[in-house]
Design an enzyme around this catalytic site. Structure first.
Site, PDB file in Angstrom:
ATOM      1  N   CYS A  86      82.492  48.332   5.964  1.00  0.00           N
ATOM      2  CA  CYS A  86      82.482  48.742   7.539  1.00  0.00           C
ATOM      3  C   CYS A  86      80.872  48.190   7.829  1.00  0.00           C
ATOM      4  O   CYS A  86      79.799  49.030   6.947  1.00  0.00           O
ATOM      5  CB  CYS A  86      83.403  49.761   7.573  1.00  0.00           C
ATOM      6  SG  CYS A  86      82.340  51.629   6.818  1.00  0.00           S
ATOM      7  N   CYS A 129      79.605  51.323   5.085  1.00  0.00           N
ATOM      8  CA  CYS A 129      79.613  50.502   4.273  1.00  0.00           C
ATOM      9  C   CYS A 129      78.283  49.851   3.642  1.00  0.00           C
ATOM     10  O   CYS A 129      77.552  49.793   2.873  1.00  0.00           O
ATOM     11  CB  CYS A 129      80.424  50.165   3.569  1.00  0.00           C
ATOM     12  SG  CYS A 129      81.832  51.613   3.035  1.00  0.00           S
ATOM     13  N   GLU A 182      83.394  51.911  -1.679  1.00  0.00           N
ATOM     14  CA  GLU A 182      81.899  51.572  -1.781  1.00  0.00           C
ATOM     15  C   GLU A 182      80.943  52.642  -1.706  1.00  0.00           C
ATOM     16  O   GLU A 182      80.117  52.755  -3.327  1.00  0.00           O
ATOM     17  CB  GLU A 182      81.572  50.669  -0.552  1.00  0.00           C
ATOM     18  CG  GLU A 182      81.992  48.582  -0.655  1.00  0.00           C
ATOM     19  CD  GLU A 182      83.407  49.499   1.118  1.00  0.00           C
ATOM     20  OE1 GLU A 182      83.966  50.257   0.988  1.00  0.00           O
ATOM     21  OE2 GLU A 182      83.277  48.092   1.364  1.00  0.00           O
ATOM     22  N   SER A 240      86.316  43.700   2.759  1.00  0.00           N
ATOM     23  CA  SER A 240      84.744  43.387   4.090  1.00  0.00           C
ATOM     24  C   SER A 240      84.292  45.078   3.967  1.00  0.00           C
ATOM     25  O   SER A 240      85.114  46.192   4.768  1.00  0.00           O
ATOM     26  CB  SER A 240      85.083  42.999   5.305  1.00  0.00           C
ATOM     27  OG  SER A 240      83.837  43.264   5.961  1.00  0.00           O
ATOM     28  N   HIS A 289      84.448  56.816   0.971  1.00  0.00           N
ATOM     29  CA  HIS A 289      84.692  54.887   1.173  1.00  0.00           C
ATOM     30  C   HIS A 289      85.027  54.012  -0.190  1.00  0.00           C
ATOM     31  O   HIS A 289      84.271  55.053  -0.919  1.00  0.00           O
ATOM     32  CB  HIS A 289      84.344  54.458   2.439  1.00  0.00           C
ATOM     33  CG  HIS A 289      84.616  54.397   3.970  1.00  0.00           C
ATOM     34  ND1 HIS A 289      84.510  53.623   4.984  1.00  0.00           N
ATOM     35  CD2 HIS A 289      85.617  54.493   4.532  1.00  0.00           C
ATOM     36  CE1 HIS A 289      84.803  54.212   6.004  1.00  0.00           C
ATOM     37  NE2 HIS A 289      85.876  54.945   5.312  1.00  0.00           N
TER      38      HIS A 289
END
Lengths: 164, 164
Positions: B90, B93, B65, B88, B63
């Protein structure tokens, strides 16, 4: 040792844990932190196995569970899968399990570290703790002999950690 | 656009977001899901940047992040760092941010997806939402045109998803 059968699938959870434990031992032999994991389909097919790679790959993102998840490649539906890990999953790995809706997490031990398993249970994920003595001893030994690396792996900043 | 200064560090958060946004655009150009992130030190030094790599690397663990966190390498203390992400975070993360005690998360937008940011705030992490229109449009467009890939990325099993 007597089998411990998983109610939903009938799989022997100790046999599944052996795969994760073997991964942890591989990590230890590589000079790494001995935490291993494996993701299984409901029929017992191994989808992916992995271990912590912080030391050997200089990769702080590779925890046992995330490494096993990565090894399993892209999947469309995790709801029937089983994540088996030698150690209680930290928030990072618990978040992985929750986000992807992995149906079951099987934990080797939660004595040396207690992660997000209650939160997972509260959010509908089946959590099974095997309290496996091999896992406890492996992790206890490692934490005792490598406290700084262990703290780094769980994000505990240690002010006393001036030595490399 | 007027700067939005971060109280703790004085850094212009929009400038930091530009780095994450650029990562998302790189991902989009690669044929991937356009989510980017960047981890900064409190003095504004870029520690690592990354983007979602599900499609291009067949890697469901990457992902935005986690890719940025990985790129930053091993760090001893994340408490003063700032994770900037276009979307935002998940649960996966968010779990990363909580486990490693990242001090601040700066979110480009939370209109197209709302992750674990309230949980992070409750657990002492500073959360700042910029509500950036570029990020909203980029993600809205992607979700509209690639609903199945998007659902896969957030672990939503789609029964109607029989086509590849």
């Amino acid at each position: 040792m007597t089998p411990k059968l998983h109610p939903r699938t009938g799989l022997d959870l100790r046999t599944l844990l052996d795969v994760a434990y073997e991964q942890a031992r591989i990590g230890l032999d590589e000079g790494g932190i001995p935490i291993g994991a494996a993701l299984f389909a409901a029929d017992g097919t191994l989808l992916g196995a992995g271990h912590n790679r912080r030391i050997q790959d200089d990769d702080p993102s590779a925890h046992g569970e995330t490494d096993a998840f990565r090894a399993a490649g892209r999947q469309r539906d995790y709801s029937s899968t089983i994540m088996v890990t030698t150690l209680s999953p930290c928030w990072y790995c618990s978040g992985l399990i929750r986000q992807f809706g992995i149906g079951t997490v099987v934990i080797g031990e939660n004595r040396t570290f207690y992660g997000g398993e209650d939160w997972l249970h509260e959010n509908g994920i089946e959590v099974i703790v095997l309290d496996d003595q091999r896992c406890v001893e492996m992790m206890s030994d490692y934490i005792t002999t490598h406290p700084q690396v262990w703290n780094e792996d769980i994000g505990v900043a240690d002010d006393a950690d001036s030595a490399e």
